[in-house]
Scaffold this motif. Structure first.
Motif, PDB file in Angstrom:
ATOM      1  N   ILE A 104     -33.636   0.308  -5.748  1.00 51.78           N
ATOM      2  CA  ILE A 104     -32.480   0.496  -6.626  1.00 51.78           C
ATOM      3  C   ILE A 104     -32.123   1.968  -6.790  1.00 51.78           C
ATOM      4  O   ILE A 104     -30.952   2.353  -6.689  1.00 51.78           O
ATOM      5  N   ALA A 105     -33.137   2.816  -7.058  1.00 50.73           N
ATOM      6  CA  ALA A 105     -32.868   4.236  -7.314  1.00 50.73           C
ATOM      7  C   ALA A 105     -34.090   5.069  -6.992  1.00 50.73           C
ATOM      8  O   ALA A 105     -35.212   4.565  -6.937  1.00 50.73           O
ATOM      9  N   ILE A 106     -33.878   6.383  -6.786  1.00 56.54           N
ATOM     10  CA  ILE A 106     -34.965   7.313  -6.492  1.00 56.54           C
ATOM     11  C   ILE A 106     -34.956   8.461  -7.498  1.00 56.54           C
ATOM     12  O   ILE A 106     -33.901   8.861  -7.998  1.00 56.54           O
ATOM     13  N   PRO A 107     -36.128   9.020  -7.812  1.00 61.87           N
ATOM     14  CA  PRO A 107     -36.182  10.147  -8.750  1.00 61.87           C
ATOM     15  C   PRO A 107     -35.684  11.437  -8.098  1.00 61.87           C
ATOM     16  O   PRO A 107     -35.917  11.676  -6.908  1.00 61.87           O
ATOM     17  N   THR A 108     -34.999  12.267  -8.862  1.00 61.86           N
ATOM     18  CA  THR A 108     -34.456  13.514  -8.329  1.00 61.86           C
ATOM     19  C   THR A 108     -34.888  14.754  -9.106  1.00 61.86           C
ATOM     20  O   THR A 108     -34.879  15.855  -8.561  1.00 61.86           O
TER      21      THR A 108
ATOM     22  N   PHE B  20     -32.821   9.774 -12.184  1.00 60.72           N
ATOM     23  CA  PHE B  20     -32.788   8.904 -11.012  1.00 60.72           C
ATOM     24  C   PHE B  20     -31.370   8.836 -10.443  1.00 60.72           C
ATOM     25  O   PHE B  20     -30.394   8.867 -11.191  1.00 60.72           O
ATOM     26  N   GLN B  21     -31.280   8.711  -9.128  1.00 56.65           N
ATOM     27  CA  GLN B  21     -30.004   8.537  -8.435  1.00 56.65           C
ATOM     28  C   GLN B  21     -29.992   7.181  -7.746  1.00 56.65           C
ATOM     29  O   GLN B  21     -30.943   6.815  -7.049  1.00 56.65           O
ATOM     30  N   SER B  22     -28.917   6.438  -7.957  1.00 57.42           N
ATOM     31  CA  SER B  22     -28.779   5.137  -7.312  1.00 57.42           C
ATOM     32  C   SER B  22     -28.819   5.270  -5.798  1.00 57.42           C
ATOM     33  O   SER B  22     -28.286   6.231  -5.228  1.00 57.42           O
ATOM     34  N   LEU B  23     -29.454   4.287  -5.140  1.00 56.56           N
ATOM     35  CA  LEU B  23     -29.493   4.274  -3.677  1.00 56.56           C
ATOM     36  C   LEU B  23     -28.216   3.705  -3.075  1.00 56.56           C
ATOM     37  O   LEU B  23     -27.934   3.924  -1.897  1.00 56.56           O
ATOM     38  N   LYS B  24     -27.433   3.012  -3.881  1.00 55.69           N
ATOM     39  CA  LYS B  24     -26.247   2.329  -3.357  1.00 55.69           C
ATOM     40  C   LYS B  24     -24.932   2.939  -3.847  1.00 55.69           C
ATOM     41  O   LYS B  24     -23.902   2.797  -3.188  1.00 55.69           O
ATOM     42  N   SER B  25     -24.964   3.581  -4.987  1.00 52.97           N
ATOM     43  CA  SER B  25     -23.729   4.117  -5.566  1.00 52.97           C
ATOM     44  C   SER B  25     -23.900   5.580  -5.952  1.00 52.97           C
ATOM     45  O   SER B  25     -24.772   5.912  -6.759  1.00 52.97           O
ATOM     46  N   PRO B  26     -23.051   6.479  -5.421  1.00 57.25           N
ATOM     47  CA  PRO B  26     -23.161   7.901  -5.791  1.00 57.25           C
ATOM     48  C   PRO B  26     -22.764   8.151  -7.236  1.00 57.25           C
ATOM     49  O   PRO B  26     -23.053   9.213  -7.793  1.00 57.25           O
ATOM     50  N   HIS B  27     -22.126   7.176  -7.875  1.00 55.98           N
ATOM     51  CA  HIS B  27     -21.633   7.349  -9.235  1.00 55.98           C
ATOM     52  C   HIS B  27     -22.650   6.931 -10.290  1.00 55.98           C
ATOM     53  O   HIS B  27     -22.485   7.261 -11.459  1.00 55.98           O
TER      54      HIS B  27
END
Length: 419
Positions: free
Chosen positions: A232-236, A268-275
């Motif tokens: 779903i998302a990755i840590p940044t 976290f940044q979504s893996l599917k949506s840049p928004h």
């Protein structure tokens, strides 16, 4: 299919989680007779494990440990063979006794590491390079670069290397992961985990010196968060803050700069949506009140795009009141210590037990050519590959505290790095 061939296992570490014995005597926590040794003794009874060894630093502890195990395991459960080879021998003190113990094993044997955090990496690497399967207690290691080294070493040697994140086997957490997959994009996660101030006495030998409360306790929920968000998302980015003053007080006298409570804020940044971006907060403390009814207070909340869920694992609707100790909220899903009707150990369904058994089964399967170590990466197990972001977050948190700055987490080719 699991092989019928038994496996030899060396236990590294002789403390509370392995034996239920601490520097001040028998543990007073919810692990009074330990987890690792008890589980392996039972797996030997069930035909999965053969020879057992145990290695510590001070061989002089073994007479008391053996007496403790004989009384509380041998004297309680039927058909338990408690024999094990001890290292260092003859009561000697040797910080590198693990090397002599590992040198006596053969490729395909297994090593289970429950030692202070700062020692995980050298012990695990020494074992992996000799063709041994390895299970490491959380946190796997303290530095991301060390985690990356173990990933490559295990891949090169073709051995199983897992991290003992037993929370993944908790049926409630497993169910929550499945439900989160229906809640859309990630928005917010908030976790709390704390143990009473008495733990500062149990861990005084290393608290603040070799590790901190975030590595020790937040490693549980940071891993759960990363596991839930795997697709779903990755840590940044990580920013950490800490409270202090209790551990270093006259009452506990931990080393200067020992933190009481550490909070990690993780972007976290979504893996599917840049928004879509999310925030996770993980707080851990070993300065919670005494006699609060639970050994570990633990709960977390998750909010997604389409819903939320909350889990309180300290209060599971099961409470016991005793004249001597007062009210306690108990967790029978972790380890069940009461014997079966036949007098045998009856805790095979506890997720503390299952976590070790799954590793033993995986190692035996690889030994017999029925599976390859990398196959387990895709099955949700806490393999060394699947837990790399947990280490990245914990390491970033430590850097953030020490250097008083945010720390970024990035992908560099096929590796994760901090900057």
């Amino acid at each position: 299919m699991v092989s019928d061939k038994k496996i030899n296992v060396l236990m590294c570490g002789t403390g509370e989680y392995t034996t239920g014995w601490t520097g001040s005597g028998a543990s007073q926590s919810d692990k009074k007779i330990g987890v690792v040794a008890l589980t392996l003794f039972d797996l030997r009874r069930l035909g999965k494990v053969d020879w057992l060894g145990m290695v510590g630093v001070n061989g002089g502890k073994f007479p008391a440990i053996r007496e403790h195990l004989d009384k509380n395991i041998g004297g309680v459960y039927k058909d338990m063979n408690l024999t094990f080879e001890e290292y260092p021998k003859e009561g000697k003190v040797d910080p590198e006794a693990y090397k002599a113990a590992i040198d006596e094993l053969k490729p395909g044997d297994a090593v289970i590491i429950f030692t202070p955090d700062s020692t995980h990496f050298p012990i695990a690497l020494y074992a992996i390079e000799r063709g041994l399967h390895v299970l490491i207690t959380k946190p796997a290691v303290q530095k991301l670069e060390h985690h990356n080294v173990l990933i490559e070493a295990a891949k090169k040697q073709g051995v199983v290397c897992w991290v003992e994140h037993h929370k993944r086997y908790d049926p409630t957490y497993s169910d929550a992961k499945a439900r989160v997959s229906t809640l859309g994009e990630f928005n917010f996660f908030n976790a709390w985990m704390a143990q009473p101030k008495s733990q500062l006495e149990t861990f005084k030998a290393w608290a603040g010196k070799d590790s901190d409360i975030s590595y020790y306790l937040s490693s549980h929920h940071v891993d759960i968060c990363c596991w839930i968000l795997q697709d779903i998302a990755i840590p940044t980015r990580v920013v950490a803050s800490a409270a202090a003053g209790i551990a270093t007080s006259q009452a506990f006298q931990c080393v200067p700069n020992t933190e009481d409570t550490i909070t990690l804020m993780i972007d976290f940044q979504s893996l599917k949506s840049p928004h879509h971006k999310g925030t996770a907060i993980s707080t851990a403390s070993w300065t919670a009140p005494l006699k609060s009814g639970v050994h570990t207070s633990q709960h977390w909340y998750y909010m997604g795009e389409k819903g939320d869920l909350a889990i309180d694992q300290a209060h599971r609707g099961y409470e016991v009141t005793n004249d001597d100790t007062g009210k306690a909220w108990v967790n029978p899903f972790y380890m069940k210590y009461s014997p079966s009707m036949t007098g045998h150990f009856d805790g095979q369904r506890g997720y503390g037990y299952i976590s070790i058994e799954k590793f033993i089964d995986a190692s035996r399967s690889v030994n017999e050519g029925q599976a390859k170590p990398e196959e387990f990466d895709g099955h949700g197990f806490p393999t060394i590959q699947n837990t790399v972001l947990t280490t990245a977050i914990l390491h970033a948190g430590r850097i953030s505290l020490d250097e008083k700055r945010p720390v970024n987490i990035k992908r560099d080719g096929d590796k994760w790095i901090l900057e």
